[in-house]
Scaffold this active site. Structure first.
Site, PDB file in Angstrom:
ATOM      1  N   GLU A   1      -0.258 -30.000  13.290  1.00  0.00           N
ATOM      2  CA  GLU A   1      -0.921 -29.231  12.234  1.00  0.00           C
ATOM      3  C   GLU A   1      -2.106 -28.409  12.754  1.00  0.00           C
ATOM      4  OE1 GLU A   1      -2.402 -31.507   8.904  1.00  0.00           O
ATOM      5  OE2 GLU A   1      -3.406 -29.769   8.020  1.00  0.00           O
TER       6      GLU A   1
ATOM      7  N   ASP B   1      -2.792 -34.212   9.897  1.00  0.00           N
ATOM      8  CA  ASP B   1      -3.888 -35.024   9.367  1.00  0.00           C
ATOM      9  C   ASP B   1      -3.319 -36.050   8.406  1.00  0.00           C
ATOM     10  OD1 ASP B   1      -5.853 -33.641  10.711  1.00  0.00           O
ATOM     11  OD2 ASP B   1      -6.317 -32.287   9.042  1.00  0.00           O
TER      12      ASP B   1
ATOM     13  N   TYR C   1       0.824  -1.218   0.000  1.00  0.00           N
ATOM     14  CA  TYR C   1       0.000   0.000   0.000  1.00  0.00           C
ATOM     15  C   TYR C   1       0.856   1.265   0.000  1.00  0.00           C
ATOM     16  CZ  TYR C   1      -4.309  -2.602   0.520  1.00  0.00           C
ATOM     17  OH  TYR C   1      -5.357  -3.421   0.288  1.00  0.00           O
TER      18      TYR C   1
END
Lengths: 356, 589
Positions: A189, A241, A90
């Site tokens: 995780e 997972d 920005y």
């Protein structure tokens, strides 16, 4: 001013003074020039380089943008400020023709500067958007806080249940690792599983340091894991997972990513171990599962081609998962009760992997 | 038309309407709403055209209930005399202009009466008409419906009313309809009408929005002149009707007086050839008329008068295109092109078109074709229309557009507006939704469209050159100086002189438009002499002697030529920027 950054500017200036078309030179960031180095087991840059000459409007603009970033970093250093990559994007609104078209472009250019100087963007006082991950366990460190004081923190005794938050910059001048009284680091995780292990006091029971990766870990999380391993000699164990995307999380912790190939040495920890959830775990513990989607199957198939997975363990797991057509979440272990993961699953798996 | 005319006596008007709903355009609620607005707006525009008034038309649509709408169309036209109101609006087929040919919007007097009848049949509401003519002090408010049995207008009331206007007409109908936006909507119809009628201001008040379209020209178009029919342009039925009207004259007299381009001599020879000498018109049989028709077809006449047509005109069309498409910020508008008049089957016609390219127009869709017949937008039956066919049959890849299927519309951010004006538009059907593919019209459209497409091609090529030139100059005039400034500022040193870098980076003779004028600038290390040829609508030449490095010269071409031409220079391609190398063939010219 930072010397290597200043050198870039000096070269441009000298070339112009000599009546030459200015240029910047850096390692080619082409896919062909990023190679998996089997010796160190991480992604690294090859030898080819590119020169970007200011004879075309686009590359000239690139050089101008780079000068603006260097000037901006210099200003921040003087004022002891930092900025997010997004803030810099920005801020570039006011940089005339040096304005970035997108944040992707400015992020890329910061990486270019890292490749050229071997400075980390964290050292250039630029940080990513995402908030840091958390750590709980008997680790003592000091952190240089915003008042300029070195504050000593024990990540078990001086923090709440949320843990110690990893700052964006974990380089030595900011974070100093003092000591750790644990046997290994468990990088987890999902937040749900991290909180489960914290509640079950797994850090104390199994003398471990728990690190929440928040999905795909940020650079600072990976860098901290790398330092815990290198400096304190702690083994890194990854617990995710059981699906193709989580396999990739492990690969990026262990072997690094293509995007950060220029800093694989300090981000990747090739000795990391994957503990689960494996495809075999799904069978062995009879876990609740979901069907693999088409995208999952594609991802698994491309992992079979990925040099990072080119070892018998991974080949076997990926093929098993494809054969099963199923995946499972970490929290599926709750099928056998809230304590199963800490009382049975992890101790069994850690023992089998020779970590405890 | 003649067939309808005779049928009328045998079937009730209501039955007739039901049978011909589709032909009249009232076959679905959506189309009925559209047709009602169209008929009213076309009437208003025609009325204004007749009296040379700059039209200002307000279309208001209100939703009254499920599929029930009130349509109100107000104009500032001449109004209608009190005594004429009932017949003008309530009688089917009233007001058709027999025996005179002229470019008008509606060629029959059926439209608005059909709308009134449709409204009456679907909602039971009568139609309200407020009219004020200039010489009356007050307006008059009529409520009328149609007596279906007698096929005649039935006036329910007539009361004076104050209307603060010089003259005008307001018609209000309540009908079963379905309001849609987008394609084939009232909005599209009015927006396109504004393009073909640049002298008109529209106010559109719809259930979900209000739109104002200001006129883009302040002059009313020339009133089209009415001319007698050309003998090659009449059909048998029409021929019979004309002769029946003048039964007490001789065949020769009627031929000479009531048709254009028929001399006394020709009239005489036609009668002789048809073996109808001394025969009274009242005694002519159908076979006689057929014989007469045959002879007429075989006879040569002068071409019909062509000055009776009223084109939109290149400049007004250009202005209205800008007015209508400015919100898309197009990269360019072609010049509007008018071709003709030409003739088909005894009827004069002309064609005109303009193209609008680029900006926010959709890039991935087929191009948009706006079709107009006598200034009326055609929104239906696009596939079978001569205009669409002519656009599709162009080899668009020659003009830089992809045309995935031959004889289909090409893909690209392009709008082409095409107008066909004629004393008789050959529609494919009575519904008047598409123009028939008459060979003469197809040929003229092909020629017209090639011209427009060539303009777009030239402009696109110029655009590519322009952006190349702009990029290079941005590099030397802005980016490099900024690099010099920034790097010296960071190092706290004097900015370096970048002149040698500029000639290294450029190494060309650059041709650049500045405020419409063309300049040549030498950024090589040597002096150059060269010839500059501008090719567009014509070919124009200038030459430059001994242009030194870093020297700039203005070339001697007018702004119009510069803006519409491609630039060719007899310098080798590698040292040229913003121009093509002059091909050998031109060099010798």
């Amino acid at each position: 001013m930072n010397e290597k950054l200043e050198n870039i500017v000096k070269r441009i200036y000298q070339e112009m003074s000599a009546g030459q078309i200015p240029k910047v030179e850096l390692k080619s960031r082409n896919k062909e020039n990023i190679l998996f180095d089997p010796r160190s087991s991480v992604w690294k840059y090859g030898e080819s380089t590119v020169k970007r000459y200011a004879s075309k409007a686009n590359s000239a603009k690139g050089i101008l943008k780079m000068l603006y970033i260097i000037d901006f970093v210099d200003e921040m250093t003087a004022g002891l400020k930092t900025s997010t990559l997004r803030e810099m994007y920005y801020i570039s609104e006011g940089w005339n023709l040096g304005k970035f078209e997108s944040q992707d472009e400015s992020d890329m250019m910061v990486e270019d500067l890292e490749v050229m100087t071997n400075y980390l963007r964290e050292e250039m006082r630029l940080r990513p958007e995402e908030s840091g991950a958390s750590v709980i366990g008997n680790l003592t460190l000091t952190e240089l806080n915003r008042k300029g004081e070195k504050k000593k923190i024990n990540c078990r005794d001086d923090v709440g249940d949320g843990g110690y938050t990893i700052p964006y910059n974990v380089e030595k001048e900011k974070v100093d690792l003092v000591s750790a009284d644990v046997d290994f680091v468990l990088a987890i995780e999902t937040g749900g599983m991290f909180d489960r292990l914290v509640e079950n006091r797994f850090d104390e029971k199994m003398r471990s340091l728990l690190v929440h990766m928040k999905g795909q870990p940020s650079r600072s999380t990976k860098r901290l894991l790398n330092r815990l391993n290198k400096e304190l000699g702690l083994p890194i164990v990854v617990f995710t997972d059981g699906d193709p995307w989580s396999f990739r999380i492990f690969a990026s912790v262990a072997y690094g990513a293509i995007k950060t190939a220029h800093i694989s040495d300090i981000l990747a920890t090739p000795t990391s171990e994957f503990i689960g959830i494996t495809a075999s775990d799904i069978l062995r513990y009879d876990l609740p599962t979901d069907k693999l989607t088409d995208k999952d199957i594609q991802a698994l198939q491309s992992e079979l081609e990925d040099p990072r997975f080119n070892i018998p363990f991974w080949k076997g797991e990926i093929e098993t998962m494809l054969k099963l057509g199923k995946k499972a979440e970490q929290q599926a272990l709750a099928k056998y009760g809230l304590d199963f993961v800490t009382d049975t699953y992890l101790p069994e798996k850690l023992k089998e992997n020779g970590i405890v | 038309m003649t067939e309808l005319d005779t049928d009328r006596k045998e079937v009730s008007i209501s039955e007739f309407f039901d049978k011909n709903k589709q032909m009249l355009g009232f076959d679905s609620p959506q189309k009925a709403l559209f047709m009602t607005v169209k008929e009213a707006v076309d009437n208003s525009l025609d009325a204004c055209a007749d009296s040379g008034i700059l039209p200002e038309i307000t279309v208001k649509i209100e939703e009254l209930g499920k599929e029930k709408y009130r349509v109100e169309v107000t104009d500032n036209g001449p109004g209608i005399e009190r005594s004429e109101v009932a017949n003008s609006f309530g009688k089917m087929l009233y007001g058709s202009r027999f025996f005179k040919e002229r470019q008008t919007r509606g060629q029959q007097g059926l439209g608005i009466s059909a709308a009134i009848l449709y409204a009456q049949k679907t909602t039971g509401f009568p139609t309200e008409i407020v009219t004020k003519v200039e010489r009356e002090m007050t307006a008059f408010h009529f409520v009328l419906d149609i007596d279906i049995k007698k096929n005649s207008p039935h006036k329910i009331s007539e009361i004076p009313e104050i209307w603060d206007t010089k003259s005008g007409l307001k018609i209000t109908l309540v009908l079963k309809g379905k309001y849609v936006s987008g394609k084939q909507s009232v909005e599209e119809y009015v927006r396109e009408s504004a393009i073909a009628n640049p002298h008109t201001t529209f106010h559109l008040i719809l259930p979900d929005k209000a739109i104002d379209i200001d006129r883009s020209v302040n002059e009313a178009p020339q009133v089209p002149i009415a001319v007698k029919p050309h003998p090659h342009g009449v059909e048998l039925g029409e021929l019979i009707s004309i002769f029946k009207e003048y039964e007490n004259q001789t065949i020769e007299e009627v031929l000479e007086d009531k048709f254009s381009r028929v001399t006394k001599q020709t009239a005489k020879s036609i009668v002789e050839k048809s073996k109808l000498k001394d025969k009274k018109i009242s005694k002519l049989t159908r076979d006689d008329f057929e014989e007469l028709m045959r002879t007429i077809k075989e006879t040569d006449f002068m071409e019909p008068r062509k000055d009776c047509l009223s084109p939109i005109g290149a400049e007004p069309l250009f202005k209205s295109a800008i007015n209508s498409f400015k919100e898309y910020h197009p990269a360019y508008f072609s010049q509007a092109v008018v071709r003709g008049p030409f003739v088909f089957s005894g009827h004069p016609f002309l064609v005109e078109a303009i193209a609008i390219y680029g900006g926010d127009l959709p890039k991935e869709d087929p191009i948009r074709v706006l079709r107009f017949a006598n200034r009326v937008p055609l929104l239906y039956q696009s596939g079978s229309c001569a205009i669409t066919r002519a656009v599709s049959s162009l080899a668009w890849n020659q003009y830089g557009f992809s045309q995935p299927v031959k004889d289909q519309l090409p893909i690209g951010p392009l709008v082409i507006a095409v107008h066909v004006a004629s004393t008789k538009i050959p529609f494919t059907s009575e519904a008047k939704e598409a123009i028939a593919t008459v060979p003469e019209i197809m040929d003229s459209l092909d020629l017209l469209l090639r011209g427009v497409a060539r303009q777009i091609k030239t402009m696109r090529k110029k655009e590519a050159h322009k952006s190349q030139v702009a990029e290079k100059f941005a590099l030397i005039e802005q980016i490099l100086p900024q690099i010099a400034a920034k790097s010296s500022k960071i190092l706290n040193l004097e900015p370096p002189d970048i002149t040698p870098i500029i000639s290294k980076v450029m190494g060309v003779v650059a041709f650049r438009e500045i405020d419409g004028e063309l300049f040549a600038e030498n950024y090589t290390e040597k002096s150059h002499s060269f010839k500059v040829v501008l090719k567009g609508e014509g070919t124009f030449t200038d030459s430059v002697k001994n242009l030194k490095p870093f020297q700039k010269v203005k070339l001697n071409f007018s702004r119009e030529i510069v803006s519409s031409s491609e630039i060719y220079v007899d310098l080798p391609e590698p040292i040229l920027l913003g121009a093509y190398t002059l091909p050998k063939v031109f060099k010798d010219e």
